[in-house]
Design an enzyme around this catalytic site. Structure first.
Site, PDB file in Angstrom:
ATOM      1  CE  LYS A  26      -2.144   8.251  -6.112  1.00  0.00           C
ATOM      2  NZ  LYS A  26      -3.586   8.054  -6.303  1.00  0.00           N
TER       3      LYS A  26
ATOM      4  CG  ASP B 131      -5.223   4.937  -6.240  1.00  0.00           C
ATOM      5  OD1 ASP B 131      -5.875   4.490  -7.210  1.00  0.00           O
ATOM      6  OD2 ASP B 131      -5.440   6.050  -5.718  1.00  0.00           O
TER       7      ASP B 131
ATOM      8  CD  GLU C 178      -7.744   4.366  -3.746  1.00  0.00           C
ATOM      9  OE1 GLU C 178      -7.217   4.016  -2.660  1.00  0.00           O
ATOM     10  OE2 GLU C 178      -7.784   5.539  -4.104  1.00  0.00           O
TER      11      GLU C 178
ATOM     12  CG  ASP D 160     -10.497   7.513  -5.166  1.00  0.00           C
ATOM     13  OD1 ASP D 160     -11.388   8.312  -4.845  1.00  0.00           O
ATOM     14  OD2 ASP D 160      -9.304   7.881  -5.280  1.00  0.00           O
TER      15      ASP D 160
ATOM     16  CE  LYS E 281      -9.584  10.242  -2.700  1.00  0.00           C
ATOM     17  NZ  LYS E 281      -9.018  10.415  -4.046  1.00  0.00           N
TER      18      LYS E 281
ATOM     19  CD  GLN F 219      -9.993  14.244  -4.466  1.00  0.00           C
ATOM     20  OE1 GLN F 219     -11.026  13.800  -4.022  1.00  0.00           O
ATOM     21  NE2 GLN F 219      -9.357  13.668  -5.466  1.00  0.00           N
TER      22      GLN F 219
HETATM   23  C1  MUC Z   1      -6.137   9.135  -5.031  1.00  0.00           C
HETATM   24  O1  MUC Z   1      -6.494   8.394  -4.154  1.00  0.00           O
HETATM   25  O2  MUC Z   1      -6.476   8.907  -6.182  1.00  0.00           O
HETATM   26  C2  MUC Z   1      -4.816  11.518  -6.884  1.00  0.00           C
HETATM   27  C3  MUC Z   1      -5.341  12.687  -7.306  1.00  0.00           C
HETATM   28  C4  MUC Z   1      -6.148  13.209  -6.301  1.00  0.00           C
HETATM   29  O3  MUC Z   1      -6.756  14.257  -6.268  1.00  0.00           O
HETATM   30  O4  MUC Z   1      -6.192  12.363  -5.274  1.00  0.00           O
HETATM   31  C5  MUC Z   1      -5.307  11.385  -5.567  1.00  0.00           C
HETATM   32  C6  MUC Z   1      -5.242  10.275  -4.669  1.00  0.00           C
HETATM   33 MG    MG Z   2      -7.431   6.909  -5.484  1.00  0.00          MG
END
Ligand code: MUC
Ligand code: MG
Length: 368
Positions: A162, A191, A217, A242, A266, A294
């Site tokens: 992240k 991401d 991402e 995403d 997702k 998620q």
């Molecule tokens: C993502 O891929 O963004 C961050 C918050 C969420 O609900 O999923 C993530 C992961």
């Molecule tokens: Mg994401």
């Protein structure tokens, strides 16, 4: 068979290791357990994670839309009539994870009614799914320690880092520390959860060139259309959508307008039915997909494993399937196991998530 009753149960389970990222932070899983009862006695189940910073949903809004809109519209319908159900759900805009869970719970009903696993009904491609682990904001040395622990304890060799909404030097340093510490065989991708501008993303990619990052991402808000298109054109690695692709329609718009060239699927937001639409659209256009997270519980993770392992294209890359390990507990009767970097598709009919009733009674927050 008819849908007889739909029950939305809010519950809360704390995280022992909270996850922080550019768009928010999760300290408690304040989710909703969905149960769809039919007149045959079969009950389908799914989990709903509220993500206000992504879809605008809260625990209270999810319970409200299910009780106030979806349940009255769906009661009396046949769970096998999935297209009618989809059209009914789509009359209401947004509410992505509430809709996704209704679809998953109905597939669960269909699996139990036919005696088949939903994995086999969807496509039955692979018996297990490779796991990617998501690393939240931390000092680079602690990130490396966490990744090494997931490597030695669970055999995980793919990591999502992240990044975003903090000085880019920190993100760049974290990329270098992870690559040097983990070696070349480990896959790393980023991401930013919209936490950069397109220019910042271009700068980070320039300063991490040579590290072999697999993809990036959601670097910036997709509404910054020109900057994002420029980034996609210049980047030597794929740019995955995403938050910008929460439905099949959004995915087609972003792909065709050059806003991304890879898609994160997702199941929490597109269930199984619309996830198949997103998947078909992506493979038809020749872009890569992967199964995202998620910040799912074990119930949500099983749904991702079932869908991801059912199809060839979603089996190519590791799916994000490990963040439930950061929770203090879960509602599943049989805990999920990650072994040799993989999670196996559950055996038996339906999706495969059996609920521990005592745990549900303990963690539910509706006073029932
Ligand atoms: C993502 O891929 O963004 C961050 C918050 C969420 O609900 O999923 C993530 C992961
Ligand atoms: Mg994401």
């Amino acid at each position: 068979m008819k849908i007889e009753r739909i029950v939305a149960i809010p519950y809360e389970i704390p995280y022992v290791r909270p996850l922080k990222f550019a768009s928010g932070e999760v300290t408690t899983a304040d989710h909703v357990l969905l149960r769809i009862h039919t007149d045959t006695g079969i009950v389908g189940v799914a989990d709903i994670p509220p993500r206000p910073y992504t879809y605008g949903e809260t625990q209270a809004s999810i319970v409200s839309v299910i009780n106030g809109i979806f349940a009255p519209a769906l009661i009396g319908m046949d769970p096998f009539n999935r297209q009618s159900v989809q059209q009914t759900l789509r009359r209401t805009v947004h509410n992505n994870t509430a809709k996704g869970a209704v679809d998953i719970a109905l597939w669960d009903v269909i699996g139990h009614a036919t005696g088949a696993s939903v994995w086999s009904l969807l496509g039955g491609y692979a018996p297990s799914m490779r796991v990617s682990h998501m690393l939240g904001f931390k000092e680079p040395e602690l990130l490396l320690e966490e990744a090494q622990r997931f490597g030695s304890e669970y055999g995980v060799t793919t990591f999502k880092l992240k990044v975003g909404r903090r000085p880019i030097a920190l993100d760049i340093e974290a990329c270098h520390v992870l690559r040097e510490g983990l070696g070349e065989d480990v896959q790393i991708y980023l991401d930013a959860n919209r936490g950069w501008t397109a220019n910042e993303a271009i700068e980070v990619l320039r300063r991490t060139e040579g590290l072999g990052l697999a993809f990036l991402e959601e670097p910036c808000d997709a509404k910054e259309a020109m900057g994002r298109r420029r980034l996609v054109e210049r980047s030597t690695i794929p740019i995955f959508g995403d938050e910008s692709v929460p439905t099949a329609g959004d995915a087609s718009r972003e792909l065709l307008s050059g806003g991304c060239d890879g898609i994160c699927i997702k199941t929490a937001r597109t269930g199984f039915t619309e996830s198949q639409e997103v998947l078909g659209l992506s493979t038809g256009l020749g872009v890569d997909v992967y199964m995202g997270n998620q910040i799912d519980t074990q119930i949500g993770t099983i749904a991702t494993v079932v869908f991801g392992a059912a199809h060839e294209a979603t089996s190519r890359r590791a799916g994000e399937l490990s963040n439930f390990l950061d929770m203090a507990d879960d509602l599943l009767a049989e805990p999920l196991v990650i072994r040799d970097g993989r999670i196996e598709v559950p055996e038996g009919p339906g999706v495969g998530a059996a609920i521990d009733e005592e745990k549900l009674a303990h963690y539910r927050v509706d006073g029932a």
